[in-house]
Design an enzyme around this catalytic site. Structure first.
Site, PDB file in Angstrom:
ATOM      1  CG  HIS A 121      -1.658   1.271   1.452  1.00 60.32           C
ATOM      2  ND1 HIS A 121      -1.525   2.059   2.584  1.00 60.32           N
ATOM      3  CD2 HIS A 121      -2.571   1.902   0.671  1.00 60.32           C
ATOM      4  CE1 HIS A 121      -2.312   3.110   2.490  1.00 60.32           C
ATOM      5  NE2 HIS A 121      -2.964   3.039   1.344  1.00 60.32           N
ATOM      6  CB  SER A 122       0.622   4.276   0.365  1.00 63.04           C
ATOM      7  OG  SER A 122       0.845   5.670   0.269  1.00 63.04           O
ATOM      8  CG  LEU A 123       6.800   4.077   1.896  1.00 67.52           C
ATOM      9  CD1 LEU A 123       7.743   4.772   0.934  1.00 67.52           C
ATOM     10  CD2 LEU A 123       7.119   4.450   3.342  1.00 67.52           C
ATOM     11  CB  ALA A 125       2.690   0.645  -3.908  1.00 62.38           C
ATOM     12  CG  HIS A 294      -4.099   6.764   0.526  1.00 62.63           C
ATOM     13  ND1 HIS A 294      -3.506   6.334  -0.651  1.00 62.63           N
ATOM     14  CD2 HIS A 294      -3.093   6.780   1.461  1.00 62.63           C
ATOM     15  CE1 HIS A 294      -2.226   6.110  -0.441  1.00 62.63           C
ATOM     16  NE2 HIS A 294      -1.947   6.364   0.826  1.00 62.63           N
TER      17      HIS A 294
END
Length: 318
Positions: A121-123, A125, A294
């Site tokens: 997820h997010s960072l 990724a 998000h």
């Protein structure tokens, strides 16, 4: 501490892995009762300022349906993992070592040498994409949630980025806090609800209290009176250096594994130019946009749809 989400679920098992440079990487493990001893392992990587509890609601659903084992790590400086040393940094490429050392720890415990799925997820990724590009023999596929590629700084802005990073690193009050010589200056809360409210109010992306509660709870340590954050305050400093946009796209173009990208309708990617370029750079990418923000994989009302899409994609690819 237990989160209240309205549904019961098995508690994850805590794990730790030893870092080569000292300290530990903390982790949470989920597996279904039906999973075999050699069940496939998925390594889960959370977002910035989050921790392994980011997968508290998604992991049990995936394990139950896919018969897999999910190990979610706290990236260094986050959650229960050790911080970087006094001279350490939190550049996006530094987190690749966390992935490598977690894999080494799992294989030392008997996990097969087969490449793993990275659920990120997010960072996380951004970290997963780097590892998949540079060490493809260790990564079978990527499941990315509202994140793709690292934050970038154009070449003509690199001096300003360096200046911000250097000034933040050498600011006297922050360096004292980061070294641990003044732990009393970390954020203190009288209770868990106050800490949750602070995260909701101060988060970079919109999130509600019920969604983010598991992450906040894992990031708290008790004091004689109240609670204190575990995470390293240096995570809030601007990076000294970042990749350029061209470097980010080159890394993404080198990802040859199958990639599922799940985005939230109210997430951070949408149709931003940099997101469009990032998606176009990955040859094997399948994109899916679902209701949610998000943290849609942690939102109680949207996590089931996220799990269903991941399960369908995984089964279709087997």
């Amino acid at each position: 501490m237990n989160s209240t989400t309205g549904t019961s679920r098995p508690s994850p098992r805590p794990l730790t892995f030893t870092r080569r440079c000292g300290g530990e990487i903390a982790a949470l493990e989920w597996r279904s009762e039906q999973a075999s001893a050699d069940a496939p392992v998925w390594l889960a990587l959370h977002g910035w300022l989050d921790n392994a509890a980011s997968f508290t609601r998604l992991a049990p659903l995936l394990c139950e349906r896919l018969g897999i084992r999910i190990v979610a790590i706290d990236l260094v400086g986050h959650g229960r993992s050790s911080p970087q040393g006094p001279d350490g940094d939190y550049a996006v490429w530094d987190y690749c070592h966390d992935v490598i050392e977690a894999l080494e720890g799992l294989r030392g415990e008997g996990m097969s040498e087969a490449p793993v799925t990275l659920l990120a997820h997010s960072l996380g990724a951004a970290v997963a994409g780097q590892v998949a590009a540079a060490l493809p023999e260790h990564v079978a596929r990527l499941v990315l949630i509202d994140g793709i590629g690292a934050l970038a700084t154009p070449a003509d802005e690199v001096v300003g980025q360096l200046r911000r990073g250097l000034l933040a690193r050498h600011a006297r009050p922050l360096s004292r806090e980061a070294s641990g010589s003044q732990p009393s200056r970390r954020a203190h809360y009288r209770g868990i609800e106050e800490a949750v409210a602070a995260r909701v109010a101060g988060g970079v992306t919109p999130v509600d209290a019920e969604t983010i509660r598991p992450v906040v709870e894992r990031n708290l340590e008790p004091l004689e009176e109240g609670w204190r954050l575990c995470s390293d305050r240096r995570l809030l400093r601007p990076s000294v250096m970042r990749y350029t946009p061209e470097q980010v796209l080159a890394l993404l173009a080198a990802v040859n594994q199958p990639v599922l990208l799940i985005e939230g309708e109210q997430g951070i990617l949408r149709e931003r130019p940099e997101a469009q370029l990032a998606r176009a750079a990955v040859r094997g990418l399948e994109r899916c946009v679902l209701p949610g923000g998000h943290h849609l994989h942690l939102e109680p009302g949207h996590v089931a749809a996220v799990a269903a899409r991941i399960i369908d994609w995984t089964v279709a690819g087997e």
